[in-house]
Structures are given as C-alpha cells and as structure tokens.
Design a protein around this motif. Structure first.
Motif, PDB file in Angstrom:
ATOM      1  N   MET A   1       0.944  -1.211   0.029  1.00 48.72           N
ATOM      2  CA  MET A   1       0.016   0.018   0.210  1.00 48.72           C
ATOM      3  C   MET A   1       0.902   1.191  -0.125  1.00 48.72           C
ATOM      4  O   MET A   1       1.840   1.176   0.626  1.00 48.72           O
ATOM      5  CB  MET A   1      -0.859   0.093   1.256  1.00 48.72           C
ATOM      6  CG  MET A   1      -1.805   1.057   1.253  1.00 48.72           C
ATOM      7  SD  MET A   1      -2.992   1.005   2.463  1.00 48.72           S
ATOM      8  CE  MET A   1      -2.274   0.763   4.006  1.00 48.72           C
TER       9      MET A   1
ATOM     10  N   ALA B   1       0.986   5.852  -0.510  1.00 54.94           N
ATOM     11  CA  ALA B   1      -0.059   7.044  -0.502  1.00 54.94           C
ATOM     12  C   ALA B   1       1.116   8.310  -0.806  1.00 54.94           C
ATOM     13  O   ALA B   1       2.131   8.288  -0.406  1.00 54.94           O
ATOM     14  CB  ALA B   1      -0.842   7.141   0.563  1.00 54.94           C
TER      15      ALA B   1
ATOM     16  N   VAL C   1      -5.423   7.788   2.870  1.00 51.81           N
ATOM     17  CA  VAL C   1      -5.558   6.575   1.715  1.00 51.81           C
ATOM     18  C   VAL C   1      -5.962   5.357   2.264  1.00 51.81           C
ATOM     19  O   VAL C   1      -6.653   4.444   1.729  1.00 51.81           O
ATOM     20  CB  VAL C   1      -4.130   6.760   0.824  1.00 51.81           C
ATOM     21  CG1 VAL C   1      -4.238   5.194   0.286  1.00 51.81           C
ATOM     22  CG2 VAL C   1      -4.226   7.847   0.026  1.00 51.81           C
ATOM     23  N   ALA C   2      -5.165   5.183   3.309  1.00 53.19           N
ATOM     24  CA  ALA C   2      -5.247   3.705   4.040  1.00 53.19           C
ATOM     25  C   ALA C   2      -7.001   3.532   4.380  1.00 53.19           C
ATOM     26  O   ALA C   2      -7.177   2.310   4.147  1.00 53.19           O
ATOM     27  CB  ALA C   2      -4.618   3.561   5.468  1.00 53.19           C
TER      28      ALA C   2
ATOM     29  N   ARG D   1       4.733  -3.552   8.767  1.00 53.52           N
ATOM     30  CA  ARG D   1       6.181  -3.272   9.693  1.00 53.52           C
ATOM     31  C   ARG D   1       5.806  -2.794  11.133  1.00 53.52           C
ATOM     32  O   ARG D   1       4.592  -2.506  11.315  1.00 53.52           O
ATOM     33  CB  ARG D   1       7.005  -2.065   8.865  1.00 53.52           C
ATOM     34  CG  ARG D   1       7.087  -2.625   7.118  1.00 53.52           C
ATOM     35  CD  ARG D   1       7.936  -1.569   6.478  1.00 53.52           C
ATOM     36  NE  ARG D   1       7.068  -0.307   6.396  1.00 53.52           N
ATOM     37  CZ  ARG D   1       7.618   0.849   5.880  1.00 53.52           C
ATOM     38  NH1 ARG D   1       8.809   1.026   5.697  1.00 53.52           N
ATOM     39  NH2 ARG D   1       6.636   1.745   5.945  1.00 53.52           N
TER      40      ARG D   1
ATOM     41  N   GLU E   1       2.079   2.210  12.784  1.00 55.86           N
ATOM     42  CA  GLU E   1       1.902   1.532  11.670  1.00 55.86           C
ATOM     43  C   GLU E   1       0.657   0.374  12.317  1.00 55.86           C
ATOM     44  O   GLU E   1      -0.298   0.398  11.581  1.00 55.86           O
ATOM     45  CB  GLU E   1       2.798   0.824  10.829  1.00 55.86           C
ATOM     46  CG  GLU E   1       2.101   0.307   9.259  1.00 55.86           C
ATOM     47  CD  GLU E   1       3.349  -0.048   8.425  1.00 55.86           C
ATOM     48  OE1 GLU E   1       4.636   0.676   8.425  1.00 55.86           O
ATOM     49  OE2 GLU E   1       3.178  -1.036   7.833  1.00 55.86           O
TER      50      GLU E   1
HETATM   51  C1  LIG Z   1       0.638   3.675   5.091  1.00 56.81           C
HETATM   52  C2  LIG Z   1       0.118   4.929   4.223  1.00 56.81           C
HETATM   53  C3  LIG Z   1      -0.207   4.165   2.925  1.00 56.81           C
HETATM   54  C4  LIG Z   1      -0.986   5.662   4.860  1.00 56.81           C
HETATM   55  O1  LIG Z   1      -1.330   6.675   4.310  1.00 56.81           O
HETATM   56  P1  LIG Z   1      -2.585   7.710   4.809  1.00 56.81           P
HETATM   57  O2  LIG Z   1      -3.872   6.783   4.982  1.00 56.81           O
HETATM   58  O3  LIG Z   1      -2.799   8.640   3.699  1.00 56.81           O
HETATM   59  O4  LIG Z   1      -2.192   8.313   5.872  1.00 56.81           O
HETATM   60  P2  LIG Z   1      -0.894   8.910   6.614  1.00 56.81           P
HETATM   61  O5  LIG Z   1       0.424   8.887   5.858  1.00 56.81           O
HETATM   62  O6  LIG Z   1      -1.277  10.401   7.117  1.00 56.81           O
HETATM   63  O7  LIG Z   1      -0.725   7.784   8.008  1.00 56.81           O
HETATM   64  C5  LIG Z   1      -1.791   7.780   8.973  1.00 56.81           C
HETATM   65  C6  LIG Z   1      -1.268   7.426  10.483  1.00 56.81           C
HETATM   66  O8  LIG Z   1      -0.427   6.201  10.261  1.00 56.81           O
HETATM   67  C7  LIG Z   1       0.951   6.285  10.827  1.00 56.81           C
HETATM   68  N1  LIG Z   1       1.925   5.472  10.150  1.00 56.81           N
HETATM   69  C8  LIG Z   1       1.516   4.725   9.008  1.00 56.81           C
HETATM   70  N2  LIG Z   1       2.364   4.222   8.635  1.00 56.81           N
HETATM   71  C9  LIG Z   1       3.495   4.484   9.333  1.00 56.81           C
HETATM   72  C10 LIG Z   1       4.903   4.242   9.183  1.00 56.81           C
HETATM   73  N3  LIG Z   1       5.463   3.447   8.360  1.00 56.81           N
HETATM   74  N4  LIG Z   1       5.801   4.855  10.077  1.00 56.81           N
HETATM   75  C11 LIG Z   1       5.097   5.980  10.990  1.00 56.81           C
HETATM   76  N5  LIG Z   1       3.665   6.175  10.915  1.00 56.81           N
HETATM   77  C12 LIG Z   1       3.051   5.415  10.172  1.00 56.81           C
HETATM   78  C13 LIG Z   1       0.984   7.939  10.636  1.00 56.81           C
HETATM   79  O9  LIG Z   1       1.958   8.267  11.799  1.00 56.81           O
HETATM   80  C14 LIG Z   1      -0.292   8.521  10.536  1.00 56.81           C
HETATM   81  O10 LIG Z   1      -0.625   8.782  12.182  1.00 56.81           O
HETATM   82  P3  LIG Z   1      -1.533   9.802  12.554  1.00 56.81           P
HETATM   83  O11 LIG Z   1      -2.660   9.904  11.807  1.00 56.81           O
HETATM   84  O12 LIG Z   1      -1.516   9.683  14.079  1.00 56.81           O
HETATM   85  O13 LIG Z   1      -0.714  11.089  12.419  1.00 56.81           O
HETATM   86  C15 LIG Z   1       1.325   5.850   3.949  1.00 56.81           C
HETATM   87  O14 LIG Z   1       1.740   6.656   5.137  1.00 56.81           O
HETATM   88  C16 LIG Z   1       2.688   5.382   3.131  1.00 56.81           C
HETATM   89  O15 LIG Z   1       2.496   5.277   1.826  1.00 56.81           O
HETATM   90  N6  LIG Z   1       3.532   5.127   3.929  1.00 56.81           N
HETATM   91  C17 LIG Z   1       4.933   4.439   3.179  1.00 56.81           C
HETATM   92  C18 LIG Z   1       4.358   2.985   2.619  1.00 56.81           C
HETATM   93  C19 LIG Z   1       3.864   1.940   3.876  1.00 56.81           C
HETATM   94  O16 LIG Z   1       4.236   1.989   5.095  1.00 56.81           O
HETATM   95  N7  LIG Z   1       2.544   1.199   3.459  1.00 56.81           N
HETATM   96  C20 LIG Z   1       2.149   0.543   4.351  1.00 56.81           C
HETATM   97  C21 LIG Z   1       2.549  -0.938   4.596  1.00 56.81           C
HETATM   98  S1  LIG Z   1       2.230  -1.801   2.998  1.00 56.81           S
END
Ligand SMILES: CC(C)(COP(=O)(O)OP(=O)(O)OC[C@H]1O[C@@H](n2cnc3c(N)ncnc32)[C@H](O)[C@@H]1OP(=O)(O)O)[C@@H](O)C(=O)NCCC(=O)NCCS
Length: 198
Positions: A94, A96, A105-106, A130, A162
């Motif tokens: 996933m 974003a 997005v999640a 992770r 996460e």
């Molecule tokens: C995970 C992801 C898709 C979520 O996107 P989103 O829903 O638009 O929302 P955000 O990026 O604002 O994250 C939402 C929350 O999750 C937390 N979070 C999610 N993944 C995290 C990570 N790897 N490290 C730290 N915090 C994370 C954020 O701190 C945030 O917390 P908050 O709401 O308390 O501020 C995006 O953060 C991303 O692309 N991350 C990198 C890739 C990844 O880790 N993918 C998931 C595993 S497959």
C-alpha cells in the motif's frame, strides 16, 4: 475520492506514488503491471482531483503464514503465491502521496477491500505490517523484545504507529513476525494483522 481497480494507464502514476512512499524499495512499473496481470481485481488506486494519490495490491491465499514478505508474496510478484480459490485476502503493498486530505488513503483502501473481500465471501483479510517504532523503542527498553513491543498496552493502544493505523481500520494482532521485511526502523521485523468482520 474515488477508489477503483487499477488500469494499465495508471501504472506510470502508481510507480511515482510507490517511489515517494517507498524510495529504493518501491515496486517497479513491471512489478505493478505483473500483480495486475496475475490478479486484476487485487490492484486498486485511489484518485483525488484526477490524480492517483494511493495504490494497493493484494492477493488471495489459503493459509496465514509466519514467513517473510518475500516468501508470502513471491517477492511481491504474486505469480507463485496468489491462489484464485483462496478465501483469505492478503495485503501485498500500500502506498500514498503524503498529505492526502480527509480520512487518508489507508482508510479508503481498507474500506474498498473490506466490501470486496469480506462482502464477497472471504473469511479474513490479513496484512503483514512493518513495526517502524521498534528500533527506537528497544533502545529505551533493552530487556524487551518484539513480542512485548507488538502487544497492545493496558489502554488497548498499540505502541507502533503502523499497527495503530491498521487497528484504527478494524484489524487485530495475530502474531509478531521476526525478519518479515527489510525495513531499518523495524529492525526487519513485522506483525500479522487480521480483520474478519465487515
Ligand atoms: C501507510 C500509508 C499508505 C498511509 O497513508 P494515509 O492513510 O494517507 O495516512 P498517513 O500517511 O497520514 O498515515 C496515517 C497514520 O498512520 C501512521 N503511519 C502509517 N504508517 C507509518 C509508518 N510506516 N511509520 C510511521 N507512521 C506510520 C502515521 O503516523 C499517521 O498517524 P497519525 O494519523 O496519528 O498522524 C502511507 O503513510 C504510506 O504510503 N507509507 C509508506 C508505505 C507504507 O508504510 N505502507 C504500508 C505498509 S504496506
């Protein structure tokens, strides 16, 4: 915000989003195309104002594993790991663009997968998360270990950001997974999260 199945014309933009989210670990255009060729419905995009702001890939499986992400997903290619008759959905990736407005997005990805998979007869949705807060935590808790870290605290909240994201979207912890994915902040570890209810 629109969530729909990924089409070939989305691939260049999806690769851009992957690069922003994952840096050197991003899926290539070939990998993104391959996942969709193996299981078209499993790859989805989130669109905001005509732009791809999120991407997710998934597969079906017939068991839940403790093995590494590479082993469970055929190194992200899914050709050898997708089971068309499987009743368990497994999140492969996933990503974003940062700063997406609203619920993020999640939330949209998990909502779409929940309707498609749990609404379509799957027994469970799983994802190997992770644990990017682990390295920092273990520095201050040297008697601790991965199992201690992933267990929810007395107030029910996960220590890891996460894991908290998945918990906020209906997932519960199944087990910790040492050596799951090569993420530095996680010391390579992860945790299996599961959702079984709509
Ligand atoms: C995970 C992801 C898709 C979520 O996107 P989103 O829903 O638009 O929302 P955000 O990026 O604002 O994250 C939402 C929350 O999750 C937390 N979070 C999610 N993944 C995290 C990570 N790897 N490290 C730290 N915090 C994370 C954020 O701190 C945030 O917390 P908050 O709401 O308390 O501020 C995006 O953060 C991303 O692309 N991350 C990198 C890739 C990844 O880790 N993918 C998931 C595993 S497959």
């Amino acid at each position: 915000m629109i969530v729909r199945t990924m089409c070939p014309k989305d691939i260049a933009e999806v690769a851009e989003v992957e690069k922003i989210a994952w840096g050197p670990l991003a899926a290539s255009k070939e990998t993104i195309a391959q996942r969709s060729a193996v299981f078209e419905k499993g790859s989805i995009v989130v669109i905001e104002k005509g732009q791809v702001v999120g991407y997710a890939a998934s597969q079906l499986t017939d068991h839940i594993s403790t093995k590494s992400w590479d082993a469970q997903t055929d190194c992200g290619q899914i050709a050898q790991s997708h089971r068309p008759e499987g009743a368990i959905a497994y999140g492969v990736s996933m990503s974003a663009r940062p700063g997406v407005s609203g619920k993020g997005v999640a939330h949209h990805v998990i909502d779409a997968y929940t309707k498609m998979y749990l609404g379509g007869g799957c027994r469970a949705m799983c994802v190997g998360s992770r644990v990017p807060g682990f390295v920092k935590w273990i520095r201050h808790n040297q008697d601790g270990n991965l199992t201690d870290y992933v267990v929810p605290q007395t107030d029910g909240r996960f220590r890891d950001p996460e894991l908290r994201l998945y918990a906020a979207n209906g997932f519960n912890l199944l087990w910790d997974m040492p050596d799951y994915f090569p993420d530095e902040k996680s010391a390579g570890h992860g945790a299996m999260m599961i959702r079984t209810q709509m």
